[in-house]
Design a protein around this motif. Structure first.
Motif, short mmCIF file in Angstrom:
data_model
loop_
_atom_site.label_atom_id
_atom_site.label_comp_id
_atom_site.label_asym_id
_atom_site.label_seq_id
_atom_site.Cartn_x
_atom_site.Cartn_y
_atom_site.Cartn_z
N GLU A 1 -64.02 -17.78 -61.17
CA GLU A 1 -65.25 -18.44 -60.74
C GLU A 1 -64.95 -19.62 -59.81
O GLU A 1 -65.63 -19.81 -58.80
N LEU A 2 -63.94 -20.42 -60.12
CA LEU A 2 -63.58 -21.55 -59.26
C LEU A 2 -63.04 -21.08 -57.92
O LEU A 2 -63.24 -21.75 -56.91
N GLY B 1 -65.48 -23.50 -55.52
CA GLY B 1 -64.81 -24.68 -56.06
C GLY B 1 -65.74 -25.85 -56.29
O GLY B 1 -65.37 -26.83 -56.93
N ARG B 2 -66.98 -25.76 -55.80
CA ARG B 2 -67.96 -26.84 -55.97
C ARG B 2 -68.96 -26.55 -57.09
O ARG B 2 -69.90 -27.31 -57.28
N ILE B 3 -68.73 -25.48 -57.82
CA ILE B 3 -69.64 -25.13 -58.91
C ILE B 3 -69.67 -26.28 -59.92
O ILE B 3 -68.64 -26.91 -60.19
N SER B 4 -70.85 -26.57 -60.47
CA SER B 4 -70.95 -27.64 -61.47
C SER B 4 -70.29 -27.16 -62.76
O SER B 4 -70.21 -25.96 -63.04
N ASN B 5 -69.84 -28.10 -63.55
CA ASN B 5 -69.25 -27.76 -64.84
C ASN B 5 -70.26 -27.04 -65.73
O ASN B 5 -69.91 -26.10 -66.44
N ARG C 1 -60.57 -26.89 -51.90
CA ARG C 1 -60.65 -26.93 -50.45
C ARG C 1 -62.02 -26.52 -49.96
O ARG C 1 -62.73 -25.77 -50.61
N ALA C 2 -62.32 -26.99 -48.77
CA ALA C 2 -63.51 -26.51 -48.07
C ALA C 2 -63.10 -25.30 -47.24
O ALA C 2 -62.04 -25.29 -46.63
N VAL C 3 -63.92 -24.27 -47.23
CA VAL C 3 -63.68 -23.10 -46.40
C VAL C 3 -64.44 -23.32 -45.10
O VAL C 3 -65.64 -23.52 -45.10
#
Length: 150
Positions: free
Chosen positions: A14-15, A19-23, A54-56
């Motif tokens: 999922e990450l 990578g910006r998914i909320s907890n 990282r940002a894509v």
């Protein structure tokens, strides 16, 4: 070392997608409470399994319109020759990946440039001036139907 059970694998999957998914959202997707999920993510970070976020970027929006993979052969197989070549590649902003590989060549590069003219300049002024480079084979990327690099 963090344990690599199915839940941790799911967290990593999922990450990798976002990578910006909320907890809170991550916890829901993997079936954990938010606190348990956060503990697992922090443990994966401490263990070095997760090394960063990282940002894509959109290559076109960044002015990159010409992507190549380049096989590079060196004339000398010494530590000094490899270190000198690797230093030159780290200093070249066009080189976004540099891999020391096995086989008939020593390195595989991913090079991103604005266009053919800028690639020719890189080819001539960077690769062409390296004293250890004896072979250069360029593969131009025409499309990327699957690219999971982040």
């Amino acid at each position: 070392m963090a344990k690599t059970d199915q839940i941790n694998q799911h967290i990593l999957q999922e990450l990798s997608r976002d990578g910006r998914i909320s907890n809170l959202e991550l916890a829901e997707r993997v079936g954990l409470s938010p606190s348990a999920c956060l503990r697992r993510v922090q443990e994966l970070e401490r263990a070095g399994v997760i090394t960063g976020y990282r940002a894509v970027l959109d290559p076109q929006a960044m002015g990159v319109g010409f992507v190549t993979y380049i096989g590079v052969g060196l004339g000398e197989h010494t530590k000094d020759a490899q270190e000198a070549f690797e230093h030159a590649m780290r200093s070249a902003p066009e080189v976004v990946e540099c891999h020391n590989i096995t086989g008939t060549i020593e390195y595989l590069l991913r090079v991103e440039c604005a266009d053919l003219k800028s690639y020719k300049q890189f080819h001539t002024e960077i690769l062409g001036t390296s004293p250890f480079v004896t072979a250069i084979t360029t593969y131009v990327v025409m499309g990327s139907p699957k690219d999971q690099r982040a």
